[in-house]
Design a protein around this motif. Structure first.
Motif, PDB file in Angstrom:
ATOM      1  N   ALA A  98       0.768  -1.167   0.118  1.00 48.52           N
ATOM      2  CA  ALA A  98      -0.152  -0.077  -0.038  1.00 48.52           C
ATOM      3  C   ALA A  98       0.792   1.436  -0.044  1.00 48.52           C
ATOM      4  O   ALA A  98       2.135   1.182   0.559  1.00 48.52           O
ATOM      5  N   ALA A  99       0.481   2.303  -0.628  1.00 43.85           N
ATOM      6  CA  ALA A  99       1.118   3.415  -0.702  1.00 43.85           C
ATOM      7  C   ALA A  99       1.462   3.971   0.752  1.00 43.85           C
ATOM      8  O   ALA A  99       2.553   4.592   1.060  1.00 43.85           O
ATOM      9  N   SER A 100       0.709   3.942   1.756  1.00 37.52           N
ATOM     10  CA  SER A 100       0.913   4.383   3.135  1.00 37.52           C
ATOM     11  C   SER A 100       2.056   3.865   3.497  1.00 37.52           C
ATOM     12  O   SER A 100       2.606   4.165   4.832  1.00 37.52           O
ATOM     13  N   VAL A 101       2.306   2.524   3.431  1.00 35.44           N
ATOM     14  CA  VAL A 101       3.549   1.894   4.087  1.00 35.44           C
ATOM     15  C   VAL A 101       4.844   1.541   3.033  1.00 35.44           C
ATOM     16  O   VAL A 101       5.763   1.003   3.973  1.00 35.44           O
ATOM     17  N   LYS A 102       4.654   2.069   1.742  1.00 32.01           N
ATOM     18  CA  LYS A 102       5.798   1.693   1.128  1.00 32.01           C
ATOM     19  C   LYS A 102       7.189   2.361   1.500  1.00 32.01           C
ATOM     20  O   LYS A 102       6.922   3.389   1.892  1.00 32.01           O
ATOM     21  N   GLY A 103       8.126   1.597   1.628  1.00 31.83           N
ATOM     22  CA  GLY A 103       9.236   2.366   2.182  1.00 31.83           C
ATOM     23  C   GLY A 103       9.554   2.111   3.680  1.00 31.83           C
ATOM     24  O   GLY A 103      10.806   2.360   4.088  1.00 31.83           O
ATOM     25  N   ARG A 104       8.614   1.881   4.426  1.00 32.31           N
ATOM     26  CA  ARG A 104       8.632   1.623   5.958  1.00 32.31           C
ATOM     27  C   ARG A 104       8.395   0.146   6.104  1.00 32.31           C
ATOM     28  O   ARG A 104       8.873  -0.268   7.183  1.00 32.31           O
ATOM     29  N   PHE A 105       7.524  -0.652   5.550  1.00 34.92           N
ATOM     30  CA  PHE A 105       7.354  -1.991   5.529  1.00 34.92           C
ATOM     31  C   PHE A 105       8.033  -2.754   4.640  1.00 34.92           C
ATOM     32  O   PHE A 105       7.995  -2.644   3.240  1.00 34.92           O
ATOM     33  N   THR A 106       8.108  -3.940   5.313  1.00 37.50           N
ATOM     34  CA  THR A 106       8.689  -4.981   4.125  1.00 37.50           C
ATOM     35  C   THR A 106       8.064  -6.459   4.367  1.00 37.50           C
ATOM     36  O   THR A 106       8.328  -7.037   5.709  1.00 37.50           O
ATOM     37  N   ILE A 107       7.414  -7.138   3.509  1.00 35.68           N
ATOM     38  CA  ILE A 107       7.000  -8.445   3.685  1.00 35.68           C
ATOM     39  C   ILE A 107       8.010  -9.214   3.191  1.00 35.68           C
ATOM     40  O   ILE A 107       8.718  -9.179   2.140  1.00 35.68           O
ATOM     41  N   SER A 108       8.285 -10.249   3.756  1.00 38.29           N
ATOM     42  CA  SER A 108       9.115 -11.493   3.312  1.00 38.29           C
ATOM     43  C   SER A 108       8.344 -12.895   3.832  1.00 38.29           C
ATOM     44  O   SER A 108       7.319 -12.979   4.465  1.00 38.29           O
ATOM     45  N   ARG A 109       9.260 -13.914   3.470  1.00 36.86           N
ATOM     46  CA  ARG A 109       8.527 -15.458   3.841  1.00 36.86           C
ATOM     47  C   ARG A 109       9.548 -16.306   3.603  1.00 36.86           C
ATOM     48  O   ARG A 109      10.678 -16.272   3.176  1.00 36.86           O
TER      49      ARG A 109
ATOM     50  N   LYS B 247       9.720 -22.768   6.962  1.00 34.74           N
ATOM     51  CA  LYS B 247       9.143 -22.484   8.073  1.00 34.74           C
ATOM     52  C   LYS B 247       7.873 -22.297   8.013  1.00 34.74           C
ATOM     53  O   LYS B 247       7.189 -22.032   9.117  1.00 34.74           O
ATOM     54  N   ASN B 248       7.464 -22.283   6.735  1.00 35.35           N
ATOM     55  CA  ASN B 248       5.888 -21.986   6.542  1.00 35.35           C
ATOM     56  C   ASN B 248       5.409 -20.807   7.180  1.00 35.35           C
ATOM     57  O   ASN B 248       4.204 -20.881   7.734  1.00 35.35           O
ATOM     58  N   THR B 249       6.206 -19.689   7.122  1.00 37.37           N
ATOM     59  CA  THR B 249       5.898 -18.586   7.759  1.00 37.37           C
ATOM     60  C   THR B 249       6.032 -17.499   6.909  1.00 37.37           C
ATOM     61  O   THR B 249       6.924 -17.380   5.952  1.00 37.37           O
ATOM     62  N   VAL B 250       5.376 -16.326   7.243  1.00 35.30           N
ATOM     63  CA  VAL B 250       5.496 -15.019   6.326  1.00 35.30           C
ATOM     64  C   VAL B 250       5.580 -14.048   7.357  1.00 35.30           C
ATOM     65  O   VAL B 250       5.063 -13.858   8.588  1.00 35.30           O
ATOM     66  N   TYR B 251       6.534 -12.877   7.064  1.00 38.22           N
ATOM     67  CA  TYR B 251       6.788 -11.830   8.178  1.00 38.22           C
ATOM     68  C   TYR B 251       6.374 -10.703   7.504  1.00 38.22           C
ATOM     69  O   TYR B 251       6.108 -10.422   6.203  1.00 38.22           O
ATOM     70  N   LEU B 252       6.205  -9.598   8.543  1.00 33.20           N
ATOM     71  CA  LEU B 252       6.059  -8.173   8.013  1.00 33.20           C
ATOM     72  C   LEU B 252       6.734  -7.251   9.199  1.00 33.20           C
ATOM     73  O   LEU B 252       6.748  -7.280  10.172  1.00 33.20           O
ATOM     74  N   GLN B 253       7.957  -6.847   8.478  1.00 34.39           N
ATOM     75  CA  GLN B 253       8.897  -5.941   9.414  1.00 34.39           C
ATOM     76  C   GLN B 253       8.288  -4.436   8.736  1.00 34.39           C
ATOM     77  O   GLN B 253       8.151  -4.046   7.874  1.00 34.39           O
ATOM     78  N   MET B 254       7.928  -4.038  10.203  1.00 36.92           N
ATOM     79  CA  MET B 254       7.439  -2.438  10.091  1.00 36.92           C
ATOM     80  C   MET B 254       8.380  -1.516  10.821  1.00 36.92           C
ATOM     81  O   MET B 254       8.702  -1.800  12.031  1.00 36.92           O
ATOM     82  N   ASN B 255       9.137  -0.587  10.177  1.00 37.68           N
ATOM     83  CA  ASN B 255       9.850   0.502  10.574  1.00 37.68           C
ATOM     84  C   ASN B 255       9.239   1.824  10.562  1.00 37.68           C
ATOM     85  O   ASN B 255       8.199   1.959   9.787  1.00 37.68           O
TER      86      ASN B 255
END
Length: 124
Positions: free
Chosen positions: A61-72, A76-84
């Motif tokens: 989303a435009a509101s989080v681009k550059g601050r949040f990073t999604i990865s998987r 480990k069958n896991t998805v992450y969301l790093q929020m800075n």
């Protein structure tokens, strides 16, 4: 069906960081694109980020681009969301879900198997 459990939420000051996890069980998610949404009180569920099955393509989303990073981590069958650089307006319940469509529509109707969510509260 995939069972999804989110964790990692909490209370953080503005400018801080959190890392959310979405652990899957019942089925391997390595074949599926996955997404994160958020919902604040009295507001509609809002798209945050999406990642393809391989992790090779991500959407934000435009509101989080550059601050949040999604990865998987498919092993480990896991998805992450790093929020800075968190802001008070990021306060919401964060939920993960499995995308059931090929096209990324960034709407809740494109996703299934929702988790219960984890609360993120950002104080000013």
């Amino acid at each position: 069906q995939v069972q999804l459990v989110e964790s990692g939420g909490g209370l953080v000051q503005a400018g801080g960081s959190l890392r959310l996890s979405c652990a899957a069980s019942g089925r391997r998610i390595s074949s599926y694109a996955m997404g994160w949404f958020r919902q604040a009180p009295g507001k509609e569920r809002e798209f945050v980020a999406d990642i393809t099955w391989s992790g090779g393509t991500t959407y934000y989303a435009a509101s989080v681009k550059g601050r949040f990073t999604i990865s998987r981590d498919n092993a480990k069958n896991t998805v992450y969301l790093q929020m800075n650089s968190l802001k008070p307006e990021d306060t919401a319940v964060y939920l993960c879900a499995r995308r059931r469509t090929v096209v990324v529509g960034k709407v809740p109707g494109d996703y299934d198997d929702w988790g219960q969510g984890t609360q993120v509260t950002v104080s000013s």
